[in-house]
Scaffold this motif. Structure first.
Motif, PDB file in Angstrom:
ATOM      1  N   GLY A 130       0.834  -1.191   0.000  1.00 39.64           N
ATOM      2  CA  GLY A 130       0.000   0.000   0.000  1.00 39.64           C
ATOM      3  C   GLY A 130       0.867   1.238   0.000  1.00 39.64           C
ATOM      4  N   GLU A 131       0.433   2.251   0.744  1.00 37.44           N
ATOM      5  CA  GLU A 131       1.158   3.519   0.740  1.00 37.44           C
ATOM      6  C   GLU A 131       2.333   3.543   1.709  1.00 37.44           C
ATOM      7  N   SER A 132       2.231   2.834   2.802  1.00 34.74           N
ATOM      8  CA  SER A 132       3.300   2.875   3.793  1.00 34.74           C
ATOM      9  C   SER A 132       4.013   1.531   3.869  1.00 34.74           C
ATOM     10  N   GLY A 133       5.280   1.607   4.248  1.00 31.72           N
ATOM     11  CA  GLY A 133       6.047   0.370   4.333  1.00 31.72           C
ATOM     12  C   GLY A 133       7.519   0.647   4.519  1.00 31.72           C
ATOM     13  N   PRO A 134       8.348  -0.350   4.234  1.00 34.25           N
ATOM     14  CA  PRO A 134       9.766  -0.262   4.595  1.00 34.25           C
ATOM     15  C   PRO A 134      10.648   0.455   3.580  1.00 34.25           C
ATOM     16  N   THR A 135      10.103   0.864   2.456  1.00 34.26           N
ATOM     17  CA  THR A 135      10.941   1.481   1.421  1.00 34.26           C
ATOM     18  C   THR A 135      10.424   2.867   1.048  1.00 34.26           C
ATOM     19  N   CYS A 136      11.139   3.479   0.119  1.00 38.11           N
ATOM     20  CA  CYS A 136      10.751   4.795  -0.378  1.00 38.11           C
ATOM     21  C   CYS A 136       9.539   4.722  -1.305  1.00 38.11           C
ATOM     22  N   GLY A 137       9.132   3.513  -1.657  1.00 40.07           N
ATOM     23  CA  GLY A 137       8.049   3.362  -2.619  1.00 40.07           C
ATOM     24  C   GLY A 137       8.507   3.510  -4.048  1.00 40.07           C
ATOM     25  N   CYS A 138       9.813   3.644  -4.246  1.00 44.86           N
ATOM     26  CA  CYS A 138      10.356   3.858  -5.587  1.00 44.86           C
ATOM     27  C   CYS A 138      11.189   2.677  -6.062  1.00 44.86           C
ATOM     28  N   SER A 196      11.756  -1.507  -7.068  1.00 38.61           N
ATOM     29  CA  SER A 196      10.996  -2.504  -7.814  1.00 38.61           C
ATOM     30  C   SER A 196      10.382  -3.520  -6.855  1.00 38.61           C
ATOM     31  N   MET A 197       9.346  -4.200  -7.291  1.00 34.52           N
ATOM     32  CA  MET A 197       8.680  -5.183  -6.452  1.00 34.52           C
ATOM     33  C   MET A 197       9.514  -6.457  -6.308  1.00 34.52           C
ATOM     34  N   THR A 198      10.559  -6.597  -7.117  1.00 27.46           N
ATOM     35  CA  THR A 198      11.453  -7.741  -6.949  1.00 27.46           C
ATOM     36  C   THR A 198      12.540  -7.455  -5.918  1.00 27.46           C
ATOM     37  N   SER A 199      12.570  -6.235  -5.404  1.00 33.66           N
ATOM     38  CA  SER A 199      13.597  -5.868  -4.424  1.00 33.66           C
ATOM     39  C   SER A 199      13.289  -6.506  -3.083  1.00 33.66           C
ATOM     40  N   PHE A 200      14.315  -6.536  -2.231  1.00 32.55           N
ATOM     41  CA  PHE A 200      14.173  -7.202  -0.950  1.00 32.55           C
ATOM     42  C   PHE A 200      15.218  -6.660   0.017  1.00 32.55           C
ATOM     43  N   GLY A 201      15.020  -6.933   1.304  1.00 34.95           N
ATOM     44  CA  GLY A 201      15.977  -6.478   2.294  1.00 34.95           C
ATOM     45  C   GLY A 201      15.472  -6.688   3.697  1.00 34.95           C
ATOM     46  N   HIS A 202      15.912  -5.842   4.611  1.00 33.10           N
ATOM     47  CA  HIS A 202      15.464  -5.927   6.000  1.00 33.10           C
ATOM     48  C   HIS A 202      15.937  -4.676   6.727  1.00 33.10           C
ATOM     49  N   SER A 203      15.335  -4.417   7.864  1.00 34.52           N
ATOM     50  CA  SER A 203      15.764  -3.312   8.728  1.00 34.52           C
ATOM     51  C   SER A 203      16.031  -3.866  10.121  1.00 34.52           C
ATOM     52  N   GLY A 204      16.704  -3.040  10.938  1.00 39.48           N
ATOM     53  CA  GLY A 204      17.034  -3.478  12.286  1.00 39.48           C
ATOM     54  C   GLY A 204      16.699  -2.427  13.314  1.00 39.48           C
ATOM     55  N   PHE A 205      16.416  -2.876  14.540  1.00 34.82           N
ATOM     56  CA  PHE A 205      15.966  -2.002  15.624  1.00 34.82           C
ATOM     57  C   PHE A 205      16.995  -0.917  15.948  1.00 34.82           C
ATOM     58  N   ARG A 223      16.086   6.899   6.435  1.00 35.35           N
ATOM     59  CA  ARG A 223      16.618   5.815   5.605  1.00 35.35           C
ATOM     60  C   ARG A 223      15.916   5.743   4.258  1.00 35.35           C
ATOM     61  N   THR A 224      14.618   5.918   4.256  1.00 33.13           N
ATOM     62  CA  THR A 224      13.885   5.828   2.993  1.00 33.13           C
ATOM     63  C   THR A 224      14.017   7.109   2.164  1.00 33.13           C
ATOM     64  N   ASP A 225      14.207   8.238   2.809  1.00 33.16           N
ATOM     65  CA  ASP A 225      14.473   9.467   2.061  1.00 33.16           C
ATOM     66  C   ASP A 225      15.805   9.342   1.315  1.00 33.16           C
ATOM     67  N   ILE A 226      16.791   8.751   1.976  1.00 36.28           N
ATOM     68  CA  ILE A 226      18.073   8.516   1.316  1.00 36.28           C
ATOM     69  C   ILE A 226      17.890   7.532   0.169  1.00 36.28           C
ATOM     70  N   GLN A 227      17.089   6.518   0.393  1.00 39.24           N
ATOM     71  CA  GLN A 227      16.821   5.545  -0.674  1.00 39.24           C
ATOM     72  C   GLN A 227      16.198   6.240  -1.888  1.00 39.24           C
TER      73      GLN A 227
END
Length: 971
Positions: free
Chosen positions: A902-910, A912-921, A958-962
């Motif tokens: 949807g609109e919110s999530g772990p990436t900048c929204g920019c 690809s849907m094949t992308s992947f990764g993870h974040s840490g506390f 982090r996502t603004d940098i992305q």
């Protein structure tokens, strides 16, 4: 006798008669050009015509008095050109504009810029020397070097580059040519010179082939004395003059005549070729058919200056057939001499017009008929462009030559078996080489006061890289090994597996009497930082080795030798433009990262961006803590990466087992851990729990139950000293009962499931998988990841429990714990549950730096292949990177996080849907995008001094940098 001499000479050179059929100075609008030339010439007085013959040396760093002298010379002596020498580009441009302003006819401006303007000016770009270019197989790269240098010249208002040097350097002891030559092979020299010349022409700059008839086989410097070329006509025609025939045919703008004594071409003993009518007029102009401009070499050089008095030398040079008299010792006296000869009839109007009109044609060709002053705005940046860095890197990578590779030592493979030492020889810096090597593996510099000490230290290593570093300031710097270094090299090679890498001209190896004991020999040609970095990448297989020797170096290694090495697909390091990114746009990242530090969202940051297998952005911001005396963040500092552990440690081990058929994504918990047979979790599959779609609790605060009523570690569970049951180190002077780990597993097994099946992120699958993996392999998770991945990947800064391997000065602290361990958490995992497992959790516990995290993410991006080794099949990566429950509003892959649905999530929204990764506390983030081939790593310790509010997340740092990374894509 003289007639007989020239009859023989004519016959010897007859096959190349009339090689140049067109005038290289003519423009497409020749009629307009010649009208302009005739008009200007007709308007000139005799002194103005004679003045055009002189190109005077000027400096932009000698101050106002010098500038006034040159300006008066332009005004009073009507000189036709300036050859700029030492100084800086801004002052030169200003000075140039001032001189052009007072010149009646615009000045023809020349420079010695064989490897770029930096040959004479500071703050300008230095491209590789010709000897380096001579090692490159791809001549189009050499053409680009000529083009870029031409662009720089044009930007600075320089019309003539006295290049290329086409001397064939057949004498290794040549004191003045050497690195300025493309090499010893006439075909290679000619090919390189031709394309380099064409590159300059394409940029709108005039060329000059030098030093006619050939300065390559002499051991005398013509700046200091008159060298002798003592060969017969056949040899000179077939070697020294060979490149001139081709370049004349292909339109070289000018030829510079050297100060040489060549008895085979000029019978008068001691007459320099630059004053020889027979060499210049009879051979160069008539027999070789050259129609372009002819320059003398500098007339203040001892090779000619000692022959006669100032003025007389200029007259003799003009009468010999030269068009432009370069750096006359006394311009007024020389003008007087030429005027006297003209008035006496010794110089005809036709002869004068011949040279002056050629000069005017050249001026028209470089558009001096519509002269525009040099723009000083952005001059320095325009002369130091990102695209120049891109080209330089390509040139160096293509030049570096592997001459010997016994036992296929290169590129270095199987890093898990290598113990590598670096020994520096030479008197110049090798820091960039060592840093480059250390990006790939554990490489330790070994130093010692004496050879015995070094030999003893090297016993701990099975591979020794010796770098020989001499000054890269100019191509004339000393390049030889010292006697001491030759002894050290011999003795080290006698007792070790050695890779010798020389960052000097190849001739240095002539002094190495035997290379039998050297397993691998690399010639890197120059000691610039980029050359050192490129060579390190070649050694570790990040880029191919593909150069060939431009000269012979003894020990059976001859011109043309070179071993091609393929890439091992390790991460390389380059400039953004090389992979279709904008340096300027990426620079915007700096402000966002700095804002995060300045506004205390995190004390420090490590940031890395890679594209197409190349790291293009790798910077550090801030410090370890907010203390004023805290350590600034360094590249080799390591961070607690928190939940990145899931995809950096647990997941790849599970992928291995799935690929081998030991488990499948549909395997149930009760199958891998029988104790779950009677659990409410028995039917949960690996796919479900790794997709966070298994109704598992998000988090269980295990440590709460181990605190006493004062919320301090309960002595029932903890001791300050190691011993008995208390063997699990949780922090400094804090040991937990070992059997409590079984209790944690029991708590998980007996925990309730969530009432609703929906996406809910949980750490619990990784507690469970840690138990399974360690049981299956009968080995700790920390050992497993080292053995299976990190050591062979060269991820040497990636580990559990870093306090056992690294100094605190390189470990970034995570928190000032005031709720569990009550101390500064540094070198111990921040996550409490992982700490209670001795720092080794399946969900947390890994410490790493950005470079190592990028290696692992790049392995994923390359579908399981890295460093010449296949870790996984492509199909395995695709399977784990699949969102199986997207239709259930669950974005997760198998272990990997995926872009928001949807609109919110772990990436900048920019992405690809094949992308992947993870974040840490702790503020960490790693993401890979197969479609754009981008890896992005962000490491921080935003939890220091306390976890508190996650401003880093709330402010979308982090996502603004992305987003900025994706905005920087230009192709």
């Amino acid at each position: 006798m003289r007639l007989l001499f020239f009859a023989v000479l004519f016959i010897a050179l007859k096959p190349v008669l009339f090689a140049q059929t067109t005038d290289p100075l003519l423009t497409p609008d020749a009629n307009e050009q010649l009208k302009w030339v005739d008009s200007i010439y007709a308007s000139m007085t005799l002194d103005e015509k004679i003045g055009q013959l002189f190109m005077v040396q000027a400096f932009s760093n000698k101050g106002l008095r010098h500038e006034n002298i040159i300006s008066q010379m332009v005004t009073n002596n009507h000189i036709g050109g300036i050859i700029f020498s030492k100084g800086d580009p801004v002052n030169q441009a200003r000075f140039n504009n001032e001189l052009q302003d007072v010149a009646k006819v615009p000045l023809l401006v020349g420079m010695d810029a064989e490897w770029g303007l930096s040959m004479r000016l500071d703050s300008t770009y230095a491209f590789p020397w010709n000897m380096t270019l001579g090692a490159i197989k791809d001549n189009q790269l050499v053409a680009k070097a000529g083009y870029h240098i031409g662009e720089h010249c044009k930007r600075l208002g320089v019309h003539f580059n006295f290049a290329p040097d086409i001397d064939i350097n057949t004498n290794p002891k040549n004191p003045i040519i050497g690195n300025r030559s493309f090499g010893e092979d006439r075909e290679n020299v000619t090919e390189k010179a031709a394309v380099f010349m064409q590159g300059m022409h394409d940029a709108g700059i005039l060329s000059s082939a030098k030093h006619f008839p050939g300065h390559g086989d002499t051991d005398t410097d013509s700046h200091k004395a008159l060298p002798t070329i003592d060969f017969d006509l056949k040899r000179i025609d077939s070697i020294e003059m060979y490149p001139y025939k081709r370049l004349i045919k292909e339109g070289v703008s000018s030829v510079m005549v050297a100060h040489l004594n060549v008895p085979a071409l000029e019978p008068e003993n001691g007459l320099p070729t630059s004053l020889s009518k027979h060499v210049i007029t009879d051979i160069l102009k008539d027999q070789l058919g050259f129609k372009g401009l002819i320059f003398t070499d500098a007339l203040n050089m001892k090779g000619v200056a000692d022959f006669d008095s100032p003025g007389a030398i200029d007259l003799a040079a003009f009468q010999a057939g030269n068009d432009i008299l370069l750096i006359s010792e006394d311009v007024p006296k020389a003008i007087d001499k030429i005027r006297e000869a003209y008035n006496a009839g010794d110089i005809t109007e036709e002869r004068l017009a011949h040279s002056v009109k050629k000069i005017l044609k050249a001026k028209y060709k470089v558009e001096l008929n519509k002269y525009i002053p040099v723009d000083l705005d952005n001059l320095i940046s325009d002369l130091n462009r990102p695209e120049d860095d891109v080209l330089y890197e390509k040139l160096m990578e293509n030049a570096i030559t592997v001459v010997k590779n016994k036992g296929d030592v290169l590129p270095i493979r199987n890093l898990e078996t290598k113990k590598i030492a670096y020994v520096k020889l030479g008197d110049d810096d090798g820091t960039d080489f060592l840093k480059g090597l250390q990006k790939y593996g554990k490489v330790h510099e070994v130093i010692g006061d004496n050879l015995d000490e070094v030999i003893e230290k090297l016993k701990a290593y099975n591979t020794v890289i010796i770098g020989f570093h001499r000054s890269n300031d100019t191509p004339w710097k000393s390049f030889e090994f010292s006697d001491k270094e030759l002894v050290w090299l011999y003795e080290i090679a006698r007792t070790n597996t050695v890779i010798l890498d020389v960052f000097v001209r190849p001739y240095a190896l002539l002094d190495v009497k035997t290379l039998e004991n050297v397993e691998s020999l690399v010639v890197s040609y120059q000691n610039s930082p980029k050359a050192q970095d490129a060579s390190a990448q070649v050694i570790f297989g990040a880029v191919q080795a593909q150069g060939n020797l431009p000269v012979s170096i003894g020990n059976g290694f001859v011109v043309g030798n070179g071993i091609t090495l393929s890439s091992l697909s390790r991460l390389g390091y380059t400039t953004p433009e090389r992979v279709g990114m904008s340096s300027e746009k990426l620079h915007k990242i700096d402000a966002v990262a700095q804002r995060a530090v300045d506004e205390k969202m995190t004390p420090g940051i490590q940031l890395l961006v890679a594209r197409k297998g190349k790291v293009i952005y790798n910077k550090n911001f801030g410090k370890h803590t907010y203390d004023t005396d805290s350590e600034p963040v360094k590249f080799n500092d390591i961070y607690d990466v928190a939940s990145l552990t899931k995809i950096l440690a647990t997941l790849p081990l599970l992928m291995e087992l799935e690929e081998k058929g030991i488990v499948s994504l549909d395997t149930k918990l009760s199958k891998i851990l029988p104790e779950y047979t009677n659990s409410n979790k028995k039917d949960i599959t690996l796919k479900q729990m790794l997709s966070h779609y298994a109704r598992l609790s998000p988090w269980i605060p295990f440590y709460f139950a181990t605190l006493d009523s004062n919320k301090l570690p309960d002595p029932k569970y903890y001791r300050k000293e190691y011993g008995g049951k208390f063997t699990v180190k949780v922090a400094n002077e804090l040991y937990m009962r070992a059997d409590y780990q079984d209790s944690m597993q029991k708590i998980i097994r007996e925990s309730d499931l969530l009432k609703t099946l929906r996406y809910r992120y949980s750490d619990l699958p990784y507690y469970i998988l840690k138990k399974y993996l360690e049981k299956y392999y009968e080995k700790g998770l920390d050992e497993l990841v080292q053995d299976h991945f990190y050591q062979s990947l060269g991820a040497n800064h990636t580990t559990y429990n870093p306090n056992t391997k690294f100094s605190d000065i390189n470990i970034v602290p995570s928190e000032m714990d005031d709720y569990y361990r009550y101390q500064k958490v540094q070198g111990y995992v921040h996550d409490m549950g992982a700490a209670m497992q001795g720092g080794v959790g399946g969900h947390a516990g890994i410490f790493s730096n950005a470079n190592d995290v990028a290696k692992i993410m790049q392995t994923y991006l390359q579908k399981g292949f890295y460093g010449g080794k296949r870790y996984f099949k492509s199909v395995t990566l695709d399977k784990f990177n699949t969102c199986f429950y997207c239709d259930k509003d669950n974005r997760r892959g198998i272990g990997f996080d995926k872009p928001q649905l949807g609109e919110s999530g772990p990436t900048c929204g920019c992405v690809s849907m094949t992308s992947f990764g993870h974040s840490g506390f702790t503020g960490t983030y790693a993401w890979a995008d197969p479609e754009e081939e981008i890896v992005y790593v962000f490491l921080a310790n935003r939890t220091y001094p306390n976890a508190g509010a996650n401003t880093l997340l709330k402010e979308n740092i982090r996502t603004d940098i992305q987003a900025l990374i994706y905005e920087a894509i230009i192709d």
